[in-house]
Design a protein around this motif. Sequence first.
Motif, PDB file in Angstrom:
ATOM      1  N   ASP A  62       0.916  -1.033  -0.003  1.00  0.00           N
ATOM      2  CA  ASP A  62      -0.164   0.081  -0.201  1.00  0.00           C
ATOM      3  C   ASP A  62       0.857   1.282  -0.001  1.00  0.00           C
ATOM      4  OD1 ASP A  62      -2.500  -0.485  -0.352  1.00  0.00           O
ATOM      5  OD2 ASP A  62      -3.010  -1.106   1.834  1.00  0.00           O
ATOM      6  N   ALA A  63       1.952   1.234   1.033  1.00  0.00           N
ATOM      7  CA  ALA A  63       2.552   2.336   0.961  1.00  0.00           C
ATOM      8  C   ALA A  63       3.436   2.517  -0.438  1.00  0.00           C
ATOM      9  CB  ALA A  63       3.882   2.273   2.021  1.00  0.00           C
ATOM     10  N   LEU A  64       4.093   1.551  -0.957  1.00  0.00           N
ATOM     11  CA  LEU A  64       4.545   1.701  -2.371  1.00  0.00           C
ATOM     12  C   LEU A  64       3.739   2.135  -3.293  1.00  0.00           C
ATOM     13  CD1 LEU A  64       6.785  -1.826  -2.493  1.00  0.00           C
ATOM     14  CD2 LEU A  64       7.607   0.718  -2.508  1.00  0.00           C
ATOM     15  N   ILE A  65       2.458   1.828  -3.340  1.00  0.00           N
ATOM     16  CA  ILE A  65       1.666   2.033  -4.514  1.00  0.00           C
ATOM     17  C   ILE A  65       1.437   3.727  -4.068  1.00  0.00           C
ATOM     18  CG2 ILE A  65      -0.857   2.215  -5.077  1.00  0.00           C
ATOM     19  CD1 ILE A  65      -0.765  -1.016  -4.653  1.00  0.00           C
ATOM     20  N   ASP A  66       0.901   4.132  -2.945  1.00  0.00           N
ATOM     21  CA  ASP A  66       0.703   5.573  -2.708  1.00  0.00           C
ATOM     22  C   ASP A  66       2.163   6.332  -2.947  1.00  0.00           C
ATOM     23  OD1 ASP A  66      -1.646   5.222  -1.698  1.00  0.00           O
ATOM     24  OD2 ASP A  66      -0.999   5.325   0.509  1.00  0.00           O
ATOM     25  N   GLU A  67       3.240   5.889  -2.863  1.00  0.00           N
ATOM     26  CA  GLU A  67       4.401   6.513  -3.353  1.00  0.00           C
ATOM     27  C   GLU A  67       4.516   7.002  -4.645  1.00  0.00           C
ATOM     28  OE1 GLU A  67       8.484   5.069  -2.300  1.00  0.00           O
ATOM     29  OE2 GLU A  67       7.691   5.413  -0.364  1.00  0.00           O
ATOM     30  N   GLU A  68       4.244   5.683  -5.464  1.00  0.00           N
ATOM     31  CA  GLU A  68       4.282   5.533  -6.768  1.00  0.00           C
ATOM     32  C   GLU A  68       3.102   6.496  -7.405  1.00  0.00           C
ATOM     33  OE1 GLU A  68       4.629   2.210  -9.931  1.00  0.00           O
ATOM     34  OE2 GLU A  68       5.759   1.948  -8.076  1.00  0.00           O
ATOM     35  N   GLU A  69       1.898   6.570  -6.876  1.00  0.00           N
ATOM     36  CA  GLU A  69       1.072   7.483  -7.370  1.00  0.00           C
ATOM     37  C   GLU A  69       1.332   8.948  -7.380  1.00  0.00           C
ATOM     38  OE1 GLU A  69      -2.706   6.244  -5.542  1.00  0.00           O
ATOM     39  OE2 GLU A  69      -3.369   5.595  -7.487  1.00  0.00           O
ATOM     40  N   LEU A  70       2.021   9.208  -6.135  1.00  0.00           N
ATOM     41  CA  LEU A  70       2.113  10.611  -5.750  1.00  0.00           C
ATOM     42  C   LEU A  70       3.387  10.966  -6.689  1.00  0.00           C
ATOM     43  CD1 LEU A  70       1.273  12.370  -3.556  1.00  0.00           C
ATOM     44  CD2 LEU A  70       3.638  11.866  -2.573  1.00  0.00           C
ATOM     45  N   ALA A  71       4.267  10.235  -7.072  1.00  0.00           N
ATOM     46  CA  ALA A  71       5.610  10.429  -8.060  1.00  0.00           C
ATOM     47  C   ALA A  71       4.849  10.639  -9.349  1.00  0.00           C
ATOM     48  CB  ALA A  71       6.270   9.285  -8.176  1.00  0.00           C
ATOM     49  N   ARG A  72       4.023   9.753  -9.662  1.00  0.00           N
ATOM     50  CA  ARG A  72       3.208   9.923 -11.037  1.00  0.00           C
ATOM     51  C   ARG A  72       2.359  11.059 -11.238  1.00  0.00           C
ATOM     52  NH1 ARG A  72      -0.113   6.406 -13.924  1.00  0.00           N
ATOM     53  NH2 ARG A  72      -1.340   6.420 -12.228  1.00  0.00           N
ATOM     54  N   SER A  73       1.880  11.465 -10.172  1.00  0.00           N
ATOM     55  CA  SER A  73       1.066  12.906 -10.190  1.00  0.00           C
ATOM     56  C   SER A  73       1.768  14.095 -10.406  1.00  0.00           C
ATOM     57  CB  SER A  73      -0.113  12.944  -8.984  1.00  0.00           C
ATOM     58  OG  SER A  73       0.920  13.246  -7.887  1.00  0.00           O
ATOM     59  N   SER A  74       3.065  14.077 -10.198  1.00  0.00           N
ATOM     60  CA  SER A  74       3.848  15.344 -10.557  1.00  0.00           C
ATOM     61  C   SER A  74       4.690  14.989 -11.719  1.00  0.00           C
ATOM     62  CB  SER A  74       4.745  15.404  -9.293  1.00  0.00           C
ATOM     63  OG  SER A  74       5.605  14.239  -8.864  1.00  0.00           O
ATOM     64  N   GLY A  75       5.148  13.821 -12.016  1.00  0.00           N
ATOM     65  CA  GLY A  75       5.931  13.520 -13.182  1.00  0.00           C
ATOM     66  C   GLY A  75       5.197  12.970 -14.243  1.00  0.00           C
ATOM     67  N   SER A 120       3.415  10.319 -16.797  1.00  0.00           N
ATOM     68  CA  SER A 120       2.684   9.004 -16.536  1.00  0.00           C
ATOM     69  C   SER A 120       3.737   7.808 -17.092  1.00  0.00           C
ATOM     70  CB  SER A 120       1.312   8.941 -17.177  1.00  0.00           C
ATOM     71  OG  SER A 120       0.858   7.760 -17.221  1.00  0.00           O
ATOM     72  N   ARG A 121       4.056   6.891 -16.198  1.00  0.00           N
ATOM     73  CA  ARG A 121       4.938   5.734 -16.569  1.00  0.00           C
ATOM     74  C   ARG A 121       4.291   4.265 -16.052  1.00  0.00           C
ATOM     75  NH1 ARG A 121       9.571   2.795 -15.172  1.00  0.00           N
ATOM     76  NH2 ARG A 121       9.239   3.595 -13.074  1.00  0.00           N
ATOM     77  N   ASN A 122       4.131   3.361 -17.069  1.00  0.00           N
ATOM     78  CA  ASN A 122       3.768   1.929 -16.653  1.00  0.00           C
ATOM     79  C   ASN A 122       2.472   2.060 -15.606  1.00  0.00           C
ATOM     80  OD1 ASN A 122       4.011  -0.560 -15.880  1.00  0.00           O
ATOM     81  ND2 ASN A 122       5.502  -0.416 -14.404  1.00  0.00           N
ATOM     82  N   SER A 123       1.431   2.713 -16.112  1.00  0.00           N
ATOM     83  CA  SER A 123       0.292   2.878 -15.247  1.00  0.00           C
ATOM     84  C   SER A 123      -0.458   1.342 -15.284  1.00  0.00           C
ATOM     85  CB  SER A 123      -0.532   3.832 -15.826  1.00  0.00           C
ATOM     86  OG  SER A 123      -1.349   3.488 -16.778  1.00  0.00           O
ATOM     87  N   LEU A 124      -0.274   0.610 -16.317  1.00  0.00           N
ATOM     88  CA  LEU A 124      -1.007  -0.656 -16.312  1.00  0.00           C
ATOM     89  C   LEU A 124      -0.359  -1.544 -15.118  1.00  0.00           C
ATOM     90  CD1 LEU A 124      -2.685  -2.923 -17.586  1.00  0.00           C
ATOM     91  CD2 LEU A 124      -0.849  -3.465 -19.190  1.00  0.00           C
ATOM     92  N   GLY A 125       0.966  -1.422 -14.842  1.00  0.00           N
ATOM     93  CA  GLY A 125       1.597  -2.566 -13.741  1.00  0.00           C
ATOM     94  C   GLY A 125       1.096  -1.940 -12.505  1.00  0.00           C
ATOM     95  N   LEU A 126       0.824  -0.647 -12.288  1.00  0.00           N
ATOM     96  CA  LEU A 126       0.433  -0.095 -11.081  1.00  0.00           C
ATOM     97  C   LEU A 126      -1.107  -0.538 -10.745  1.00  0.00           C
ATOM     98  CD1 LEU A 126       1.283   1.818  -8.768  1.00  0.00           C
ATOM     99  CD2 LEU A 126       0.042   3.613 -10.042  1.00  0.00           C
ATOM    100  N   HIS A 127      -1.829  -0.450 -11.859  1.00  0.00           N
ATOM    101  CA  HIS A 127      -3.186  -1.058 -11.887  1.00  0.00           C
ATOM    102  C   HIS A 127      -3.347  -2.299 -11.581  1.00  0.00           C
ATOM    103  CE1 HIS A 127      -7.211  -0.639 -13.309  1.00  0.00           C
ATOM    104  NE2 HIS A 127      -7.131  -1.701 -13.565  1.00  0.00           N
ATOM    105  N   LEU A 128      -2.278  -3.313 -12.115  1.00  0.00           N
ATOM    106  CA  LEU A 128      -2.493  -4.672 -11.595  1.00  0.00           C
ATOM    107  C   LEU A 128      -2.216  -5.076 -10.332  1.00  0.00           C
ATOM    108  CD1 LEU A 128      -0.956  -6.287 -15.067  1.00  0.00           C
ATOM    109  CD2 LEU A 128      -3.232  -6.348 -14.121  1.00  0.00           C
ATOM    110  N   ARG A 129      -1.095  -4.297  -9.904  1.00  0.00           N
ATOM    111  CA  ARG A 129      -0.797  -4.260  -8.493  1.00  0.00           C
ATOM    112  C   ARG A 129      -2.042  -3.773  -7.506  1.00  0.00           C
ATOM    113  NH1 ARG A 129       4.740  -1.267  -8.517  1.00  0.00           N
ATOM    114  NH2 ARG A 129       4.791  -1.244  -6.384  1.00  0.00           N
ATOM    115  N   LYS A 130      -2.834  -2.942  -8.107  1.00  0.00           N
ATOM    116  CA  LYS A 130      -3.501  -2.622  -7.051  1.00  0.00           C
ATOM    117  C   LYS A 130      -4.837  -3.350  -6.890  1.00  0.00           C
ATOM    118  CE  LYS A 130      -4.693   2.576  -6.903  1.00  0.00           C
ATOM    119  NZ  LYS A 130      -5.291   3.431  -7.859  1.00  0.00           N
TER     120      LYS A 130
END
Lengths: 232, 189
Positions: free
Chosen positions: A67-80, A82-92
């Motif tokens: 959960d913490a990793l996903i949050d972190e990545e989402e935060l990074a994505r919202s500023s930078g 968009s990269r690898n959103s499918l991977g994130l989606h699958l992990r969620k």
Amino acid sequence: MGMEENGTQEADVLPEDWAQEDDISTEISQEIRKLKRAMLNEKFSPEILPFETSLVHELKEVIEVQDALIDEEELARSSGPSRNSLGLHLRKIEIGRVKYLLRAYLRSRLLKIEHRAKRTLHDELYRSRLSTDEFKYAENFVKLMEAHFQSSFLDQLPEKLRSVDDRDGDVDMSPGPALNRFVFCHVKKNVGTTAISDDPTDQALYLGAGDVYCLRYKPVRDLVESGSIDLL
Amino acid sequence: MFGSVAADLVRELKNSKWLLPFNESSLRTIAIETRSIMEMITSTVSQFREKLDQPEVLATVMVFHRSVQRNKRCVLAYLYKRLERMRRMRWEYSSINFAELSNNLSMHERDYLSKYNRLLGEYCESVGLDLTAELQPPKDLYIEVRVLKDCGSILTDSGTVNLKSGTAHFLPRVDVEHLVRQGALEHVI
């Protein structure tokens, strides 16, 4: 939905640094499979089974970390970018599934405790199978129920009659689980010839690995607990 | 006849699947009946103090005693079964949809329900998971929903969404699941 299937899917979409964690992730997916088994066994067994303390604890930790990793990545994505959103989606999705399993496991236990709260508390064996939180829950649950009986009706009776009895003559007022119920089970390891009823004249049954039977729960309850057979 | 009110009470419960209004008056009648039977037991015992081992006296006392026990058992079964139904509804409709139902509950039952909610809440908190969410296994993070009743706006990760009656949306499941269960949204499959 098999966990292996998702494992290979993830390997295709996730960045390379994920592939290095293979050892850990197979270990985790094994634990998830164990939880799934525990959940199904719990769901189909008429009595409450031992609480999987370490399994639940470990998977909860995994969920927290992910959960913490996903949050972190989402935060990074919202500023930078968009990269690898499918991977994130699958992990969620995957984390959602594990959470569901965990919830379903705890829920089926809790409902069982509620159903036979008093019996579960009075029976040495069942009491030892509860987690600390579950034990507290069962205790308060019984207290709450008896307080309700008192205030709704028993207070209106003469003092002698106000207790909540466990027996009425020959009838047990808090019956134990229906251990003789039929269950479907899948044999995991060769168990050999097993007596499948209390009646000694009945034929014993050979339980070989891979067999599926519909049997009474009571004769096979020890096999469920030792993990030789699974309930379906 | 002894116990007939109690038997009717249990029958009433058995004939309905829903929670009928709490039958306060029957409970009171049964309590009065039970008290009067108790008095009869006491007077019989004192009247026939010397002949307590006579079969006819024993039988009388026994019938009285069984009637008392039976009354008690019927009422407790009635109360217990109602609690069970209340809890089931609590799980199925989440904590909110009780306005309609609470008219049918007694004061003590409402009290029980709120204490039960607190107990369940405490348990969920100590295990760190909301057990009443997601009764069905999740398929996807997002689901398509059609709005059946106006719900105002809700906040999701991607901003606020106005849920106006008749519109359809594609939203994160976690944000709208409780509304689906309350019947305000319909899950389009």
